[in-house]
Design an enzyme around this catalytic site. Structure first.
Site, mmCIF file in Angstrom:
data_model
loop_
_atom_site.group_PDB
_atom_site.id
_atom_site.type_symbol
_atom_site.label_atom_id
_atom_site.label_comp_id
_atom_site.label_asym_id
_atom_site.label_seq_id
_atom_site.Cartn_x
_atom_site.Cartn_y
_atom_site.Cartn_z
ATOM 1 N N TYR A 155 0.847 -1.206 0.000
ATOM 2 C CA TYR A 155 0.000 0.000 0.000
ATOM 3 C C TYR A 155 0.883 1.257 0.000
ATOM 4 O O TYR A 155 0.495 2.310 -0.505
ATOM 5 C CB TYR A 155 -0.949 -0.029 1.202
ATOM 6 C CG TYR A 155 -2.194 0.822 1.047
ATOM 7 C CD1 TYR A 155 -3.069 0.645 -0.021
ATOM 8 C CD2 TYR A 155 -2.503 1.810 1.978
ATOM 9 C CE1 TYR A 155 -4.205 1.421 -0.163
ATOM 10 C CE2 TYR A 155 -3.645 2.589 1.850
ATOM 11 C CZ TYR A 155 -4.482 2.380 0.777
ATOM 12 O OH TYR A 155 -5.616 3.162 0.648
ATOM 13 N N LYS A 162 -3.022 8.326 3.057
ATOM 14 C CA LYS A 162 -4.250 8.184 3.866
ATOM 15 C C LYS A 162 -4.030 8.719 5.284
ATOM 16 O O LYS A 162 -4.950 9.260 5.899
ATOM 17 C CB LYS A 162 -4.703 6.719 3.908
ATOM 18 C CG LYS A 162 -5.208 6.173 2.571
ATOM 19 C CD LYS A 162 -6.340 6.990 1.977
ATOM 20 C CE LYS A 162 -7.006 6.295 0.807
ATOM 21 N NZ LYS A 162 -7.917 7.176 0.049
#
Ligand code: NAP
Length: 265
Positions: A155, A162
């Protein structure tokens, strides 16, 4: 009467009928919201227009959120059409393929800049552009993922983005709180969408997710849509700056037991 009756709701980030934005759009429609939809580029128009028709949405506008002039233009068009806005949804993210497959330390400057620009700064920029037409009591929200607080292999820069998005949520909530405008994030568990397909190893992670989460179920775009209805509605009128997990409880686990271990006990 629907929970969003009489509310003007704009949703950014609809790509196709697998998009989280589509789950949110349908749930908002069911609850009686007056909808506006924005998509990224010309290429998507062919897919987005028929979806907008399904929910009786007449305001469908293109906006590449990496371009300030497009953001300004879309806010002006929204002001002309709706007057005021009650709900603003940011369901947008981008990172290059290299950034989502190579080790994190190999992230390029350009890859880092792009990911943070499109996935985080755009949330700030949209909030700023729409600020003057947000009604008191308006609800602004974005979509995030648990890779912001714990490592989710591959990720990478998106996890860092995020984290910045969740932090931005809190700062925006502080800024807009005195005007009774709320800002929250929904942290969704893994869902098979276009954006998710770009994350290395996503399929495997998705497959095992249900076994590892308390509710033993993967989540759907409808689950996210229903949570978004709550955050958009007056039912959540004293909730701001929060990250609401819609992930079958996955984030609450400290030690993960797979289905196999459980059966052998
Ligand atoms: P999606 O359908 O691919 O939606 C992502 C959207 O972002 C697309 O409409 C994409 O348009 C748009 N976008 C990218 N660059 C843009 C730009 N410059 N300007 C405007 N729009 C742009 O995937 P999704 O999974 O529903 O993603 C929606 C949100 O949920 C993202 O923030 C994502 O990180 C988050 N999320 C997803 C999951 C998951 O497992 N799927 C879990 C938690 C959170 P293009 O297709 O044209 O690039």
């Amino acid at each position: 009467m629907g929970l969003l009756e009489g509310k003007n709701a704009l949703i950014f980030g609809l790509a196709n009928d697998k998009s989280i934005a589509w789950g949110i759009t349908q749930a908002f429609h069911r609850e009686g919201a007056n909808l506006g939809i924005s998509y990224a580029g010309e290429m998507l128009e062919r897919r987005v227009r028929p979806l907008a028709e399904k929910v009786g949405c007449e305001w469908v506008e293109e906006c590449d959120v990496s371009k300030d002039d497009q953001i300004t233009a879309v806010a002006e068009k929204a002001a002309q059409h709706f007057g005021k806005i009650d709900v603003l949804v940011h369901s947008i993210a981008f990172a290059g393929r290299d950034e989502l497959s190579k080790p994190y330390y190999q992230t390029s400057r350009e890859g880092f800049r792009n990911a943070l620009d499109i996935s985080v700064y755009s949330f700030v920029a949209l909030t700023n552009a729409f600020h003057s037409i947000l009604n008191p009591g308006a609800s602004v929200m974005c979509l995030t993922y648990y890779g912001s607080v714990k490592v989710a292999p591959h990720y990478n820069v998106m996890g860092v983005a995020k984290a910045a998005l969740e932090s931005s949520t809190r700062y925006l909530a502080y800024d807009l709180g005195p005007e009774k405008i709320r800002v929250n994030a929904i942290s969704a568990g893994p869902i098979r969408t276009l954006a998710a397909a770009g994350v290395g190893g996503f399929r495997d992670m998705y497959k095992h997710f249900a076994d590892m989460s308390p509710l033993r179920e993967n989540i759907t775009i409808d689950d996210v849509g229903n949570a978004a209805v709550f955050l958009a509605s007056n039912m959540s009128s004293r909730i701001t700056g929060e990250v609401l997990y819609v992930d079958s409880g996955f984030n609450t686990m400290g030690v993960q037991l797979g289905a196999k271990e459980e059966k052998s006990e």
